[in-house]
Design an enzyme around this catalytic site. Structure first.
Site, PDB file in Angstrom:
ATOM      1  N   GLU A   1       1.089  -1.306   0.154  1.00 13.43           N
ATOM      2  CA  GLU A   1       0.158  -0.001  -0.335  1.00 13.43           C
ATOM      3  C   GLU A   1       1.261   1.028   0.213  1.00 13.43           C
ATOM      4  OE1 GLU A   1      -2.947   2.254   2.639  1.00 13.43           O
ATOM      5  OE2 GLU A   1      -2.398  -0.285   3.460  1.00 13.43           O
TER       6      GLU A   1
ATOM      7  N   ASN B   1       0.207  11.477   1.722  1.00 16.77           N
ATOM      8  CA  ASN B   1      -0.397  12.416   2.358  1.00 16.77           C
ATOM      9  C   ASN B   1      -0.440  13.547   2.320  1.00 16.77           C
ATOM     10  OD1 ASN B   1      -1.366  10.351   4.604  1.00 16.77           O
ATOM     11  ND2 ASN B   1       0.744  10.228   5.251  1.00 16.77           N
TER      12      ASN B   1
ATOM     13  N   HIS C   1       3.435   1.126   7.990  1.00 20.92           N
ATOM     14  CA  HIS C   1       3.361   0.200   9.000  1.00 20.92           C
ATOM     15  C   HIS C   1       3.487  -1.412   8.148  1.00 20.92           C
ATOM     16  CE1 HIS C   1      -0.877   1.707   7.069  1.00 20.92           C
ATOM     17  NE2 HIS C   1      -1.281  -0.206   7.561  1.00 20.92           N
TER      18      HIS C   1
ATOM     19  N   GLU D   1      -0.816  -3.230  11.735  1.00 24.08           N
ATOM     20  CA  GLU D   1      -2.992  -2.545  11.070  1.00 24.08           C
ATOM     21  C   GLU D   1      -3.124  -4.157  11.173  1.00 24.08           C
ATOM     22  OE1 GLU D   1      -5.787  -0.811   7.783  1.00 24.08           O
ATOM     23  OE2 GLU D   1      -3.269  -1.084   6.868  1.00 24.08           O
TER      24      GLU D   1
ATOM     25  N   GLN E   1       0.196  -7.168   4.073  1.00 28.08           N
ATOM     26  CA  GLN E   1       0.477  -5.900   2.941  1.00 28.08           C
ATOM     27  C   GLN E   1       1.497  -5.413   4.432  1.00 28.08           C
ATOM     28  OE1 GLN E   1      -3.751  -4.294   2.382  1.00 28.08           O
ATOM     29  NE2 GLN E   1      -2.900  -2.226   3.524  1.00 28.08           N
TER      30      GLN E   1
END
Length: 115
Positions: free
Chosen positions: A31, A35, A49, A97, A110
Site C-alpha cells: 500500500e 498524505n 506499518h 494494522e 501488506q
C-alpha cells in the site's frame, strides 16, 4: 506487480494505491499512501506499518491487550472506507494494522511505506 486499486479520499487528506500480484484477499499487497501537504519525509518517517489479516479484528485486539499489547487505534471501519481495522504497536513502537479478512495462508498481507 500491478495496480490493484487506487483511491483518493480528499475529506481525510490522503490518497493511496495498492499494488500486488493478485487479489488482496489472498496475496501480499503493498500500500502506497500520499498524505496531502507532505512534500518530504525524513528518514524514519517514510515507513508506515505492516498489516496482518485476521478473521476477527475485535478478538485479535482483545487478545493483544490481554497480553499487554499497546492498542493505538480501536477496531472499527477505516476512515473513508468499509474495511474493519485496528492498530497495535510492538514493544519497539512499530505499528501493525490489523485487517479483518478471511483466513489466508500468509497473514502478513501488506506493507505501507509512506510517500
Amino acid at each position: 506487480m500491478k495496480l490493484l486499486r487506487k483511491r483518493d479520499i480528499p475529506e481525510e487528506k490522503y490518497s493511496n494505491a495498492f499494488l500486488g500480484f493478485g487479489p488482496k484477499e489472498s496475496q501480499f499487497v503493498v500500500e502506497l499512501t500520499y498524505n496531502y501537504g507532505m512534500d518530504k519525509y525524513d528518514i524514519g518517517t517514510g515507513f508506515g506499518h505492516f498489516a496482518i489479516a485476521t478473521p476477527d479484528v475485535y478478538k485479535f485486539v482483545e487478545n493483544a491487550r490481554a497480553k499487554g499489547g499497546n492498542v493505538s487505534r480501536e477496531p472499527g471501519p477505516v476512515k473513508g472506507g468499509s474495511s474493519i481495522i485496528a492498530f497495535v504497536k510492538d514493544p519497539d513502537g512499530y505499528a501493525f494494522e490489523i485487517i479483518q479478512r478471511a483466513s489466508t495462508p500468509e497473514p502478513l498481507c501488506q506493507v505501507m511505506p509512506e510517500k
